[in-house]
Design a protein around this motif. Structure first.
Motif, mmCIF file in Angstrom:
data_model
loop_
_atom_site.group_PDB
_atom_site.id
_atom_site.type_symbol
_atom_site.label_atom_id
_atom_site.label_comp_id
_atom_site.label_asym_id
_atom_site.label_seq_id
_atom_site.Cartn_x
_atom_site.Cartn_y
_atom_site.Cartn_z
ATOM 1 N N ASP A 169 0.831 -1.203 0.000
ATOM 2 C CA ASP A 169 0.000 0.000 0.000
ATOM 3 C C ASP A 169 0.870 1.259 0.000
ATOM 4 N N ARG A 170 1.881 1.262 0.830
ATOM 5 C CA ARG A 170 2.776 2.433 0.897
ATOM 6 C C ARG A 170 3.555 2.632 -0.396
ATOM 7 N N VAL B 271 2.560 1.724 -3.435
ATOM 8 C CA VAL B 271 1.616 2.233 -4.436
ATOM 9 C C VAL B 271 1.336 3.710 -4.205
ATOM 10 N N GLU B 272 1.169 4.099 -2.945
ATOM 11 C CA GLU B 272 0.927 5.509 -2.631
ATOM 12 C C GLU B 272 2.094 6.399 -3.037
ATOM 13 N N SER B 273 3.295 5.828 -3.107
ATOM 14 C CA SER B 273 4.468 6.629 -3.441
ATOM 15 C C SER B 273 4.598 6.885 -4.936
ATOM 16 N N ASP C 188 3.630 8.152 -8.795
ATOM 17 C CA ASP C 188 3.206 9.423 -9.364
ATOM 18 C C ASP C 188 1.680 9.553 -9.292
ATOM 19 N N PRO C 189 1.167 10.585 -8.617
ATOM 20 C CA PRO C 189 -0.282 10.749 -8.485
ATOM 21 C C PRO C 189 -0.989 10.873 -9.828
ATOM 22 N N ASP D 183 -1.462 7.475 -11.035
ATOM 23 C CA ASP D 183 -2.471 6.818 -10.222
ATOM 24 C C ASP D 183 -3.874 7.205 -10.692
ATOM 25 N N ARG D 184 -4.073 8.473 -11.010
ATOM 26 C CA ARG D 184 -5.381 8.917 -11.508
ATOM 27 C C ARG D 184 -5.715 8.245 -12.832
ATOM 28 N N GLN E 28 -6.657 4.666 -12.091
ATOM 29 C CA GLN E 28 -7.992 4.643 -11.489
ATOM 30 C C GLN E 28 -9.069 4.861 -12.554
#
Length: 76
Positions: free
Chosen positions: A25-26, A28-30, A32-33, A36-37, A40
């Motif tokens: 999880d950490r 994946v959170e790291s 590039d946002p 990630d968008r 999603q």
């Protein structure tokens, strides 16, 4: 001392499943946002496509049990 990706992977895989999930999880959170968008948005489009297939009757849903049985028949 520098750790290789292989060493890090080996160490991570030796963790209990809950710790591996937290680490994943950490990581994946790291990422590039913006990426990630995009991911999603792709998953949302895929989910909506599948939903529409079920609603239209072109695809028949199966139970969780049947899905697992099919997967077990495919995997060695």
């Amino acid at each position: 001392m520098s750790i290789t990706v292989e060493q890090l992977t080996e160490a991570a895989l030796s963790l209990p499943s809950e710790a591996r999930a937290l680490l994943a999880d950490r990581l994946v959170e790291s990422l590039d946002p913006a990426q990630d968008r995009e991911i999603q948005a792709l998953w949302t489009a895929e989910a909506m496509r599948r939903r529409d297939e079920v609603r239209s009757g072109s695809v028949a849903p199966i139970s969780r049990r049947e899905a697992i049985e099919r997967i077990r028949r495919i995997l060695p």
